[in-house]
Design a protein around this motif. Structure first.
Motif, PDB file in Angstrom:
ATOM      1  N   TRP A 197       5.407  -5.357  -1.047  1.00  0.00           N
ATOM      2  CA  TRP A 197       3.944  -5.432  -0.920  1.00  0.00           C
ATOM      3  C   TRP A 197       3.253  -4.414  -1.817  1.00  0.00           C
ATOM      4  N   LEU A 229      -0.411  -9.093  -5.498  1.00  0.00           N
ATOM      5  CA  LEU A 229       0.378  -9.506  -4.341  1.00  0.00           C
ATOM      6  C   LEU A 229       1.069 -10.827  -4.640  1.00  0.00           C
ATOM      7  N   ILE A 231       4.322 -12.386   0.767  1.00  0.00           N
ATOM      8  CA  ILE A 231       3.359 -12.284   1.875  1.00  0.00           C
ATOM      9  C   ILE A 231       3.326 -13.576   2.693  1.00  0.00           C
ATOM     10  N   PHE A 250       4.498  -0.719   0.832  1.00  0.00           N
ATOM     11  CA  PHE A 250       3.431  -0.769  -0.177  1.00  0.00           C
ATOM     12  C   PHE A 250       3.727   0.185  -1.326  1.00  0.00           C
ATOM     13  N   PHE A 303      -4.163  -9.712   1.805  1.00  0.00           N
ATOM     14  CA  PHE A 303      -2.998  -9.353   2.593  1.00  0.00           C
ATOM     15  C   PHE A 303      -3.245  -9.578   4.080  1.00  0.00           C
TER      16      PHE A 303
END
Length: 384
Positions: A124, A132, A137, A155, A168
């Motif tokens: 991510w 992204l 996701i 992240f 997200f």
């Protein structure tokens, strides 16, 4: 069947070993077959080619560029590149997947899976995935009835850049059955963004036992050396390494690839290694000097005297692991004295195992409660 979506395509020891570990643990825990979903988009995996390609995001458009500096490096060390590529490919084909890579998210079909685990890695992190990535996701059209689970997803920092938060949030709330994170520091961000609890779990490499890693490793003939693994050149660390080698009379074996311009005197550079060889070198090491997270992980797994040095920017995981194991004294910061004798301080490995076991149980439970749920007793703390 259970699928895993992660950076299995990366020619990187940590990425490959965490993929192997998660697959191995799920196979031990579940009665279902487990396989790696061979998603390998060019904009990500292309950076590891001999003629490397990198991608950048301009607005919503992805553009591709020839990676000149990395090509020059590959060309300069072509023999090492080929040998290392061969060893990595052998590990990937033996333990992960032999399937031909799928280059586009739209081509992925998940209809045969009951669960798809996404992670562990920086899946991510939009700087790595060039924005992204829809696959990571959960925005996959042909997903059937499978449920997405994030295991130790990251992240790369405590939170997402603001411009990616809405996308997200919509994807996570709609697609994910359960979310766990790699960094404890990112848990508050997720909970605030999604309005639901989240948990942090261990890196998958810590879910396996020492014997599991011995089985996956390749035996190395060398004995009684200082193993050196770095993720960035650190003059303080090199100085410590020199002193330790001179004091003990032990040679240095250096596994970090493509760093011949920073060769440590009296060291042997074995940068053609694949993941199996990487594991093997820990088994016979007398000492380990590293600023790598996974270098520290395997020092602990194989119970080696080690010193870890601070990275210029990526220390959260390393510090958290050392805190859990009560090994904070094994971390050397930029302002610390270089006391060579400190590495010989006795480590209470029984205590380390005990501390680590508590954290393992939380990670085991997260996985177990998903793939082997007790009827009418769904773990509410991890469900979105």
């Amino acid at each position: 069947m259970i699928g895993i979506l992660t950076f299995y395509w990366a020619d990187d020891y940590g990425a490959l070993l965490q993929t192997y570990a998660l697959k191995c643990y799920l196979e031990k825990t579940s009665i279902e077959k487990v396989e790696i979903i061979p998603y390998s988009p060019v904009r990500l995996s292309g950076r590891y080619w001999f003629f490397p390609i990198i991608a950048s995001l301009n607005g919503e458009k992805i553009t591709y560029h020839f990676f000149h500096s990395r090509f020059n490096r590959n060309l300069l060390h072509v023999s090492v590149f080929i040998k290392r590529k061969r060893n990595i490919r052998a590990f990937r084909r033996k333990y992960l997947t032999r399937k031909f890579p799928v280059r586009r998210c739209s081509k992925i079909s998940l209809e045969k899976y009951s669960y798809v685990f996404i992670g562990s890695d920086q899946v991510w992190n939009p700087e790595i995935t060039v924005g992204l990535d829809d696959a990571y996701i959960g925005n996959i059209q042909r997903k059937g009835t499978c449920q997405f689970v994030a295991y130790a997803a990251s992240f790369g920092s405590d939170k997402l850049p603001e411009e990616y938060c809405e996308k997200f949030r919509d994807a996570a709330c709609h697609n994910f059955y359960a979310i766990s994170l790699r960094e404890q520091s990112a848990v508050p961000f997720i909970e605030n963004l999604l309005g639901a609890p989240a948990v942090s779990v261990l890196d998958p490499t810590l879910l396996l036992e020492k014997q599991d890693w011995i089985n996956a490793g390749r035996k190395i003939a060398a004995q009684n050396y200082i193993l050196f693994i770095c993720t960035e050149i650190n003059e303080q660390m090199l100085q410590y390494l020199h002193r330790l080698s001179r004091t003990t009379g032990k040679r240095i074996i250096h596994l970090t690839p493509f760093v011949h311009n920073y060769t440590v005197s009296s060291s042997e550079i074995h940068d053609e290694c694949g993941p199996a060889e990487y594991i093997g070198y820990f088994q016979n090491a007398a000492y380990v000097i590293t600023n790598s997270f996974h270098g520290t992980v395997f020092s602990i797994i194989f119970e080696k005297p080690f010193m870890a040095f601070s990275h210029s920017s990526k220390n959260a995981r390393l510090k958290n692991l050392l805190r859990i194991c009560n090994l904070d004294s094994r971390l050397i910061g930029s302002e610390d004295n270089l006391d060579i004798t400190k590495i010989d301080d006795k480590i209470d490995w029984d205590m380390v195992k005990e501390n680590l076991e508590k954290e393992k149980q939380l990670s085991f439970r997260f996985i177990h409660d998903i793939i082997n749920p007790v009827p009418n007793n769904t773990p509410e703390e991890v469900i979105l």
